[in-house]
Design an enzyme around this catalytic site. Sequence first.
Site, PDB file in Angstrom:
ATOM      1  N   HIS A 100     -35.936 -26.110  40.369  1.00  0.00           N
ATOM      2  CA  HIS A 100     -36.751 -25.411  39.368  1.00  0.00           C
ATOM      3  C   HIS A 100     -35.780 -24.798  38.368  1.00  0.00           C
ATOM      4  O   HIS A 100     -34.680 -24.356  38.750  1.00  0.00           O
ATOM      5  CB  HIS A 100     -37.503 -24.211  39.952  1.00  0.00           C
ATOM      6  N   ASP A 103     -34.220 -21.643  39.559  1.00  0.00           N
ATOM      7  CA  ASP A 103     -33.315 -21.699  40.720  1.00  0.00           C
ATOM      8  C   ASP A 103     -31.873 -21.709  40.274  1.00  0.00           C
ATOM      9  O   ASP A 103     -31.016 -21.115  40.923  1.00  0.00           O
ATOM     10  CB  ASP A 103     -33.488 -23.010  41.523  1.00  0.00           C
TER      11      ASP A 103
HETATM   12  C1  XLS Z   1     -44.481 -24.843  47.232  1.00  0.00           C
HETATM   13  C2  XLS Z   1     -44.163 -26.115  46.627  1.00  0.00           C
HETATM   14  C3  XLS Z   1     -42.966 -26.084  45.691  1.00  0.00           C
HETATM   15  C4  XLS Z   1     -42.928 -27.325  44.848  1.00  0.00           C
HETATM   16  C5  XLS Z   1     -42.076 -27.222  43.632  1.00  0.00           C
HETATM   17  O1  XLS Z   1     -45.223 -24.762  48.201  1.00  0.00           O
HETATM   18  O2  XLS Z   1     -43.987 -27.060  47.613  1.00  0.00           O
HETATM   19  O3  XLS Z   1     -41.804 -25.927  46.422  1.00  0.00           O
HETATM   20  O4  XLS Z   1     -42.510 -28.420  45.573  1.00  0.00           O
HETATM   21  O5  XLS Z   1     -42.498 -26.230  42.779  1.00  0.00           O
END
Ligand code: XLS
Length: 435
Positions: A100, A103
């Site tokens: 993300h 991140d």
């Molecule tokens: C959360 C989601 C997230 C997505 C990406 O539950 O799995 O991690 O994969 O935003």
Amino acid sequence: MAQYFPVRAIRYEGPDSRNPLAFKHYDPRQKIRGKTMAEHFRFAVCYWHSFKGLGGDQFGGGTIQRSYNTGEAPMKVAEHTMRAAFEFFTKLGVGYWCFHDRDIAPEADTLAETNRRLDAMVDLAEKLQADTGVKLLWGTSNMFSHRRFMSGAATNPSPAVFAYAASQVKKAMEVTHRLGGAGYVFWGGREGYETLLNTDMGRELDHLGRFLNLAVDYKKTLGFEGAFYIEPKPKEPTKHQYDSDAGACHAFLQKYGLMKHFKLNIEANHATLAGHTFHHELEYAAANGLLGSVDANRGDALLGWDTDQFPLDLYDTTLAMYTILRAGGFTTGGLNFDAHVRRQSIAHEDLFHAHIGAMDAFARGLKGAAAMLKDGRLAAAVRERYAGWDSDLGAKIEKGKARFAALEAYTLKHGEPELQSGRQEFLENILNEYI
Ligand code: XLS
Ligand code: NI
Ligand code: NI
């Protein structure tokens, strides 16, 4: 060069090895059905859980101390974190990563400064990708952590938040494109509601449809050729999320004219939260031409939330690979480990054990699935079960050439239909031969 994970590169040693830091089944070069295991899986490590997640939960903060969290200024720590991440990818031997925007670079006080920070970290990512050969499976945008998104991003009651979210996705798409990402994920973390008493659901859905159409539009402007994915999840953090499962996403994509532009990123634990199996969600996606990518993890049958454990269940991995192989395998997508080690797993080796176990579990799943396909008994049983549809009557119905009156005439003439066994136990026993 600094070492953040003092472990030597993980290698394939075969099923008899007792080395916990070696693969027993995942041999990246082994060919199965004409492709290497590495090509089949396109394994990715996720940045958020593996490097930013430190074991915090609702009842307590982080437990995991990593050497890259040096206590220096945030951008310096971000740099250490990224170097550590690429060291990990390389030592584990995966070809891909996922992140993300927030991140990899900490958010600043203004969007302009936040974007500058992101650019600086993307410069480093670009260099590390070139140095290591690790590629970006997909990028995404975090529009669920900051308080501005408390009532959603694209489905926010405020158009100013919609605009903020659009600005953020625009930038995240640009950096994903710059890093050569094979895809871009939309997970609607807070695109849902807590209570319908304050929610105009129809309007919110329209706004989400508009938002994704704007993203498609910008994709063309940008010349980004990667895939767009929606990631279904029914709840958590919200009580109800609009992209609740593959079926809901399918309906949504059709309503808003987005079928051509999106595929699904199916996450195992989200499937179980929706009251489905992982296998079901994959089959549904495959049956509707929507199978794009996979967030590989698992839940805990006794806990009702997204525990994001590493996938180890061989039934899950075998059935998942059985569906993925029959659907023709991944093209732009892959298996991203959207999973984190448990709160007590504080040693750096634990992060390796987790990924090694999961990669081995998928390798066994792939071998089992390939053997099931070769054996052909399961497919034959399904074919036989539907054989009636290749007969005169079935073919006429399928072609739209038999109307109700003709079907009534058939039934009056032939009487009670002949029944056949569903043979579930017989088929389950075959599956067990491959576990
Ligand atoms: C959360 C989601 C997230 C997505 C990406 O539950 O799995 O991690 O994969 O935003
Ligand atoms: Ni996910
Ligand atoms: Ni999840």
